[in-house]
Write a protein that holds these residues in place. Structure first.
Motif, PDB file in Angstrom:
ATOM      1  N   MET A 140       0.852  -1.169   0.000  1.00  0.00           N
ATOM      2  CA  MET A 140       0.000   0.000   0.000  1.00  0.00           C
ATOM      3  C   MET A 140       0.901   1.236   0.000  1.00  0.00           C
ATOM      4  SD  MET A 140      -2.968   1.131   2.761  1.00  0.00           S
ATOM      5  CE  MET A 140      -3.647  -0.473   2.894  1.00  0.00           C
ATOM      6  N   LEU A 141       0.542   2.180  -0.783  1.00  0.00           N
ATOM      7  CA  LEU A 141       1.304   3.426  -0.848  1.00  0.00           C
ATOM      8  C   LEU A 141       1.184   4.206   0.454  1.00  0.00           C
ATOM      9  CD1 LEU A 141       0.267   4.647  -4.398  1.00  0.00           C
ATOM     10  CD2 LEU A 141       2.455   3.659  -3.728  1.00  0.00           C
ATOM     11  N   ALA A 142       2.174   5.049   0.706  1.00  0.00           N
ATOM     12  CA  ALA A 142       2.161   5.860   1.927  1.00  0.00           C
ATOM     13  C   ALA A 142       0.987   6.828   1.932  1.00  0.00           C
ATOM     14  CB  ALA A 142       3.473   6.613   2.060  1.00  0.00           C
ATOM     15  N   SER A 143       0.654   7.385   0.766  1.00  0.00           N
ATOM     16  CA  SER A 143      -0.478   8.313   0.717  1.00  0.00           C
ATOM     17  C   SER A 143      -1.798   7.596   0.995  1.00  0.00           C
ATOM     18  CB  SER A 143      -0.535   9.009  -0.639  1.00  0.00           C
ATOM     19  OG  SER A 143      -0.719   8.058  -1.669  1.00  0.00           O
ATOM     20  N   THR A 144      -1.917   6.364   0.550  1.00  0.00           N
ATOM     21  CA  THR A 144      -3.124   5.585   0.826  1.00  0.00           C
ATOM     22  C   THR A 144      -3.222   5.234   2.311  1.00  0.00           C
ATOM     23  OG1 THR A 144      -2.933   4.644  -1.383  1.00  0.00           O
ATOM     24  CG2 THR A 144      -4.427   3.546   0.134  1.00  0.00           C
ATOM     25  N   SER A 145      -2.095   4.885   2.911  1.00  0.00           N
ATOM     26  CA  SER A 145      -2.083   4.589   4.343  1.00  0.00           C
ATOM     27  C   SER A 145      -2.452   5.819   5.165  1.00  0.00           C
ATOM     28  CB  SER A 145      -0.705   4.091   4.771  1.00  0.00           C
ATOM     29  OG  SER A 145      -0.393   2.890   4.140  1.00  0.00           O
ATOM     30  N   LEU A 146      -1.921   6.964   4.762  1.00  0.00           N
ATOM     31  CA  LEU A 146      -2.259   8.202   5.461  1.00  0.00           C
ATOM     32  C   LEU A 146      -3.744   8.523   5.324  1.00  0.00           C
ATOM     33  CD1 LEU A 146      -1.315  10.724   7.020  1.00  0.00           C
ATOM     34  CD2 LEU A 146      -0.925  11.801   4.800  1.00  0.00           C
ATOM     35  N   TRP A 147      -4.288   8.321   4.140  1.00  0.00           N
ATOM     36  CA  TRP A 147      -5.708   8.567   3.907  1.00  0.00           C
ATOM     37  C   TRP A 147      -6.573   7.660   4.789  1.00  0.00           C
ATOM     38  CZ3 TRP A 147      -8.174  12.477   2.183  1.00  0.00           C
ATOM     39  CH2 TRP A 147      -9.510  12.372   1.801  1.00  0.00           C
ATOM     40  N   HIS A 148      -6.190   6.383   4.912  1.00  0.00           N
ATOM     41  CA  HIS A 148      -6.921   5.464   5.778  1.00  0.00           C
ATOM     42  C   HIS A 148      -6.834   5.894   7.239  1.00  0.00           C
ATOM     43  CE1 HIS A 148      -8.337   2.327   3.104  1.00  0.00           C
ATOM     44  NE2 HIS A 148      -7.189   2.393   2.449  1.00  0.00           N
ATOM     45  N   LEU A 149      -5.672   6.323   7.669  1.00  0.00           N
ATOM     46  CA  LEU A 149      -5.506   6.766   9.053  1.00  0.00           C
ATOM     47  C   LEU A 149      -6.338   8.013   9.336  1.00  0.00           C
ATOM     48  CD1 LEU A 149      -4.022   6.356  11.746  1.00  0.00           C
ATOM     49  CD2 LEU A 149      -2.249   7.880  10.864  1.00  0.00           C
ATOM     50  N   LEU A 150      -6.358   8.957   8.401  1.00  0.00           N
ATOM     51  CA  LEU A 150      -7.168  10.168   8.586  1.00  0.00           C
ATOM     52  C   LEU A 150      -8.662   9.832   8.636  1.00  0.00           C
ATOM     53  CD1 LEU A 150      -5.330  12.705   6.271  1.00  0.00           C
ATOM     54  CD2 LEU A 150      -5.341  12.644   8.764  1.00  0.00           C
ATOM     55  N   ASN A 151      -9.109   8.921   7.806  1.00  0.00           N
ATOM     56  CA  ASN A 151     -10.516   8.520   7.842  1.00  0.00           C
ATOM     57  C   ASN A 151     -10.857   7.730   9.096  1.00  0.00           C
ATOM     58  OD1 ASN A 151     -11.633   9.644   5.478  1.00  0.00           O
ATOM     59  ND2 ASN A 151     -10.535   8.137   4.265  1.00  0.00           N
ATOM     60  N   PHE A 152      -9.897   6.994   9.630  1.00  0.00           N
ATOM     61  CA  PHE A 152     -10.121   6.263  10.872  1.00  0.00           C
ATOM     62  C   PHE A 152     -10.300   7.225  12.043  1.00  0.00           C
ATOM     63  CE2 PHE A 152      -8.362   4.189  14.684  1.00  0.00           C
ATOM     64  CZ  PHE A 152      -9.231   3.127  14.791  1.00  0.00           C
ATOM     65  N   CYS A 153      -9.512   8.312  12.060  1.00  0.00           N
ATOM     66  CA  CYS A 153      -9.543   9.277  13.172  1.00  0.00           C
ATOM     67  C   CYS A 153     -10.581  10.382  12.995  1.00  0.00           C
ATOM     68  CB  CYS A 153      -8.168   9.903  13.347  1.00  0.00           C
ATOM     69  SG  CYS A 153      -6.919   8.736  13.857  1.00  0.00           S
ATOM     70  N   ALA A 154     -11.247  10.455  11.860  1.00  0.00           N
ATOM     71  CA  ALA A 154     -12.200  11.536  11.593  1.00  0.00           C
ATOM     72  C   ALA A 154     -13.362  11.592  12.586  1.00  0.00           C
ATOM     73  CB  ALA A 154     -12.725  11.439  10.164  1.00  0.00           C
ATOM     74  N   PRO A 155     -13.992  10.458  12.976  1.00  0.00           N
ATOM     75  CA  PRO A 155     -15.085  10.572  13.960  1.00  0.00           C
ATOM     76  C   PRO A 155     -14.617  11.123  15.306  1.00  0.00           C
ATOM     77  CG  PRO A 155     -15.179   8.446  12.874  1.00  0.00           C
ATOM     78  CD  PRO A 155     -13.896   9.092  12.457  1.00  0.00           C
ATOM     79  N   ALA A 156     -13.420  10.745  15.725  1.00  0.00           N
ATOM     80  CA  ALA A 156     -12.887  11.257  16.991  1.00  0.00           C
ATOM     81  C   ALA A 156     -12.621  12.757  16.896  1.00  0.00           C
ATOM     82  CB  ALA A 156     -11.615  10.505  17.364  1.00  0.00           C
ATOM     83  N   ALA A 157     -12.096  13.201  15.773  1.00  0.00           N
ATOM     84  CA  ALA A 157     -11.833  14.635  15.598  1.00  0.00           C
ATOM     85  C   ALA A 157     -13.130  15.442  15.568  1.00  0.00           C
ATOM     86  CB  ALA A 157     -11.041  14.863  14.310  1.00  0.00           C
ATOM     87  N   PHE A 158     -14.139  14.929  14.875  1.00  0.00           N
ATOM     88  CA  PHE A 158     -15.416  15.629  14.791  1.00  0.00           C
ATOM     89  C   PHE A 158     -16.075  15.735  16.165  1.00  0.00           C
ATOM     90  CE2 PHE A 158     -20.059  15.401  14.268  1.00  0.00           C
ATOM     91  CZ  PHE A 158     -20.256  16.617  13.632  1.00  0.00           C
ATOM     92  N   LEU A 159     -16.106  14.644  16.909  1.00  0.00           N
ATOM     93  CA  LEU A 159     -16.739  14.687  18.227  1.00  0.00           C
ATOM     94  C   LEU A 159     -15.941  15.527  19.222  1.00  0.00           C
ATOM     95  CD1 LEU A 159     -18.192  11.121  18.778  1.00  0.00           C
ATOM     96  CD2 LEU A 159     -19.409  13.247  18.386  1.00  0.00           C
ATOM     97  N   ALA A 160     -14.624  15.526  19.113  1.00  0.00           N
ATOM     98  CA  ALA A 160     -13.809  16.375  19.993  1.00  0.00           C
ATOM     99  C   ALA A 160     -14.119  17.846  19.746  1.00  0.00           C
ATOM    100  CB  ALA A 160     -12.332  16.080  19.774  1.00  0.00           C
ATOM    101  N   LEU A 161     -14.181  18.223  18.487  1.00  0.00           N
ATOM    102  CA  LEU A 161     -14.517  19.608  18.149  1.00  0.00           C
ATOM    103  C   LEU A 161     -15.939  19.947  18.592  1.00  0.00           C
ATOM    104  CD1 LEU A 161     -13.609  22.210  16.739  1.00  0.00           C
ATOM    105  CD2 LEU A 161     -14.553  21.264  14.631  1.00  0.00           C
ATOM    106  N   LEU A 162     -16.860  19.036  18.414  1.00  0.00           N
ATOM    107  CA  LEU A 162     -18.245  19.250  18.822  1.00  0.00           C
ATOM    108  C   LEU A 162     -18.367  19.433  20.334  1.00  0.00           C
ATOM    109  CD1 LEU A 162     -21.125  19.311  17.581  1.00  0.00           C
ATOM    110  CD2 LEU A 162     -21.287  16.915  18.203  1.00  0.00           C
ATOM    111  N   LEU A 163     -17.611  18.655  21.104  1.00  0.00           N
ATOM    112  CA  LEU A 163     -17.660  18.796  22.561  1.00  0.00           C
ATOM    113  C   LEU A 163     -17.112  20.143  23.024  1.00  0.00           C
ATOM    114  CD1 LEU A 163     -16.638  15.310  23.957  1.00  0.00           C
ATOM    115  CD2 LEU A 163     -18.793  16.496  24.262  1.00  0.00           C
ATOM    116  N   VAL A 164     -16.029  20.588  22.417  1.00  0.00           N
ATOM    117  CA  VAL A 164     -15.447  21.878  22.811  1.00  0.00           C
ATOM    118  C   VAL A 164     -16.403  23.015  22.470  1.00  0.00           C
ATOM    119  CG1 VAL A 164     -13.555  23.478  22.337  1.00  0.00           C
ATOM    120  CG2 VAL A 164     -13.079  21.062  22.695  1.00  0.00           C
ATOM    121  N   LEU A 165     -17.028  22.967  21.297  1.00  0.00           N
ATOM    122  CA  LEU A 165     -17.978  24.010  20.924  1.00  0.00           C
ATOM    123  C   LEU A 165     -19.255  23.938  21.762  1.00  0.00           C
ATOM    124  CD1 LEU A 165     -17.613  23.935  17.050  1.00  0.00           C
ATOM    125  CD2 LEU A 165     -16.664  25.599  18.656  1.00  0.00           C
ATOM    126  N   ALA A 166     -19.714  22.744  22.099  1.00  0.00           N
ATOM    127  CA  ALA A 166     -20.940  22.592  22.891  1.00  0.00           C
ATOM    128  C   ALA A 166     -20.747  23.099  24.321  1.00  0.00           C
ATOM    129  CB  ALA A 166     -21.383  21.137  22.899  1.00  0.00           C
TER     130      ALA A 166
END
Length: 92
Positions: A1-27
């Motif tokens: 797997m290419l490094a860019s593909t691995s990075l893309w998978h990692l970013l998509n894996f962490c996206a729900p955590a990032a969204f909820l973290a931002l939502l909690l701080v704003l809430a």
């Protein structure tokens, strides 16, 4: 797997955590103005993001796959607990 593909998978894996973290701080600014947090907003954001990623990783190890409903429930429970701790919920 290419490094860019691995990075893309990692970013998509962490996206729900990032969204909820931002939502909690704003809430917190909307719903808990009187509560004095133990960390500044950027500390809360970093803490919630790290705890959320850890919860998703534990759920992936436990379930054997990513994206299960139980994993997202664990994410919500972990972030709710960390928000409670940051706002000093044990003092009330």
């Amino acid at each position: 797997m290419l490094a860019s593909t691995s990075l893309w998978h990692l970013l998509n894996f962490c996206a729900p955590a990032a969204f909820l973290a931002l939502l909690l701080v704003l809430a917190r600014w909307l719903f808990a103005r009187k509560a004095t947090p133990l960390l500044p907003w950027y500390g809360q954001l970093a803490l919630h993001f790290l705890i959320g990623c850890a919860a998703l990783f534990i759920a992936m190890l436990w379930q054997g796959r990513d994206g299960s409903l139980l994993g997202y429930a664990l994410l919500v429970l972990a972030l709710a607990s960390s928000q409670w701790a940051v706002l000093g919920g044990w003092r009330r």
